[in-house]
Design a protein around this motif. Sequence first.
Motif, PDB file in Angstrom:
ATOM      1  N   TYR A 184       0.837  -1.210   0.000  1.00 48.19           N
ATOM      2  CA  TYR A 184       0.000   0.000   0.000  1.00 48.19           C
ATOM      3  C   TYR A 184       0.869   1.257   0.000  1.00 48.19           C
ATOM      4  N   ASN A 185       1.863   1.294   0.876  1.00 48.85           N
ATOM      5  CA  ASN A 185       2.691   2.493   0.996  1.00 48.85           C
ATOM      6  C   ASN A 185       3.644   2.663  -0.183  1.00 48.85           C
ATOM      7  N   LEU A 186       4.148   1.562  -0.727  1.00 48.11           N
ATOM      8  CA  LEU A 186       4.999   1.671  -1.914  1.00 48.11           C
ATOM      9  C   LEU A 186       4.203   2.203  -3.098  1.00 48.11           C
ATOM     10  N   GLN A 187       2.994   1.720  -3.260  1.00 50.78           N
ATOM     11  CA  GLN A 187       2.150   2.203  -4.347  1.00 50.78           C
ATOM     12  C   GLN A 187       1.805   3.675  -4.151  1.00 50.78           C
ATOM     13  N   ALA A 188       1.610   4.075  -2.901  1.00 51.25           N
ATOM     14  CA  ALA A 188       1.317   5.479  -2.609  1.00 51.25           C
ATOM     15  C   ALA A 188       2.493   6.381  -2.983  1.00 51.25           C
ATOM     16  N   LEU A 189       3.702   5.813  -2.960  1.00 51.78           N
ATOM     17  CA  LEU A 189       4.900   6.565  -3.331  1.00 51.78           C
ATOM     18  C   LEU A 189       5.207   6.457  -4.824  1.00 51.78           C
ATOM     19  N   GLY A 190       4.345   5.763  -5.558  1.00 51.16           N
ATOM     20  CA  GLY A 190       4.548   5.630  -6.996  1.00 51.16           C
ATOM     21  C   GLY A 190       5.436   4.476  -7.382  1.00 51.16           C
ATOM     22  N   ILE A 191       5.634   3.534  -6.460  1.00 51.61           N
ATOM     23  CA  ILE A 191       6.430   2.340  -6.744  1.00 51.61           C
ATOM     24  C   ILE A 191       5.472   1.156  -6.737  1.00 51.61           C
ATOM     25  N   GLN A 192       5.229   0.587  -7.908  1.00 56.69           N
ATOM     26  CA  GLN A 192       4.212  -0.442  -8.065  1.00 56.69           C
ATOM     27  C   GLN A 192       4.795  -1.847  -7.935  1.00 56.69           C
ATOM     28  N   CYS A 193       3.995  -2.756  -7.395  1.00 55.71           N
ATOM     29  CA  CYS A 193       4.397  -4.157  -7.329  1.00 55.71           C
ATOM     30  C   CYS A 193       3.668  -4.911  -8.429  1.00 55.71           C
ATOM     31  N   HIS A 194       4.304  -5.930  -8.937  1.00 56.81           N
ATOM     32  CA  HIS A 194       3.723  -6.704 -10.027  1.00 56.81           C
ATOM     33  C   HIS A 194       3.861  -8.190  -9.739  1.00 56.81           C
ATOM     34  N   GLY A 195       3.031  -8.973 -10.364  1.00 53.21           N
ATOM     35  CA  GLY A 195       3.067 -10.417 -10.158  1.00 53.21           C
ATOM     36  C   GLY A 195       1.715 -10.883  -9.676  1.00 53.21           C
ATOM     37  N   PRO A 196       1.355 -12.139  -9.938  1.00 50.38           N
ATOM     38  CA  PRO A 196       0.039 -12.660  -9.562  1.00 50.38           C
ATOM     39  C   PRO A 196      -0.133 -12.790  -8.054  1.00 50.38           C
ATOM     40  N   ASP A 197      -1.210 -12.222  -7.561  1.00 47.51           N
ATOM     41  CA  ASP A 197      -1.599 -12.349  -6.154  1.00 47.51           C
ATOM     42  C   ASP A 197      -0.406 -12.183  -5.219  1.00 47.51           C
TER      43      ASP A 197
END
Length: 239
Positions: A205-218
């Motif tokens: 959640y916090n990484l995405q809020a900083l503009g760093i996205q996670c990828h990969g299934p589930d």
Amino acid sequence: MLDKDFTMPYRTPQKIQEMKDAKRQHILESAAKVFAEKGYYQTKVADILCQANISTGSFYFYFNNKEELFENLYDEMIQTYISVLQEAIDTMTGNADSIVESITKAITLSLQTFQTKKELARIMLISSVGLSAEFEKKRTADHQRISLAFEEIFRGLLQKNVIKIPNAKVAAVLFTGSIYSLITHWLQESTAVDLVQFSTPLIVYNLQALGIQCHGPDFNAIYTASEITKTNHFHKESI
């Protein structure tokens, strides 16, 4: 009468201070056990004396009253929390990979810190709310100090174009607030739940809020917080 050859053992000022510090810490640790068992309001100084096996005079030599002792315990817990966050911050070098590592450390170690002292943390963060105006002022100042530290970090990363956020102050408040809110919510749960299990979604959640996205299934089902820094499922979002 003392034997004429008897001499009192000499103790250096440093040794005396070490003994005083050790006794003070013993009182704090004993009080923590009593507070965790009885709560702040139900705990009496006499209970602490019994647990620590000390005299009334010894207690008041180190602390003016129960509230002052409690505030010292609170200060210790907050300082431990700040040290954990500082340790995480120190690994941040200004690139996306180091941000992932630092955020992972900050969140995982924070949750672990409070989980190991759950009952005391519940009293410190939940039951003691409204203890006194001075205590609430201290609590607010501590939150602001932590938030300001991350605001400065986020502002620097924003200037380097490493993260994508509209405002460093808001990002810092939301980051520190998300950790604190999760901990306080967990402390109010009636069932025994592992707090650290929530580290991965909170990290994401916090990484995405900083503009760093996670990828990969589930992601949540496959990766644990300890594995995040070992994988390459993060990338900095294009700006």
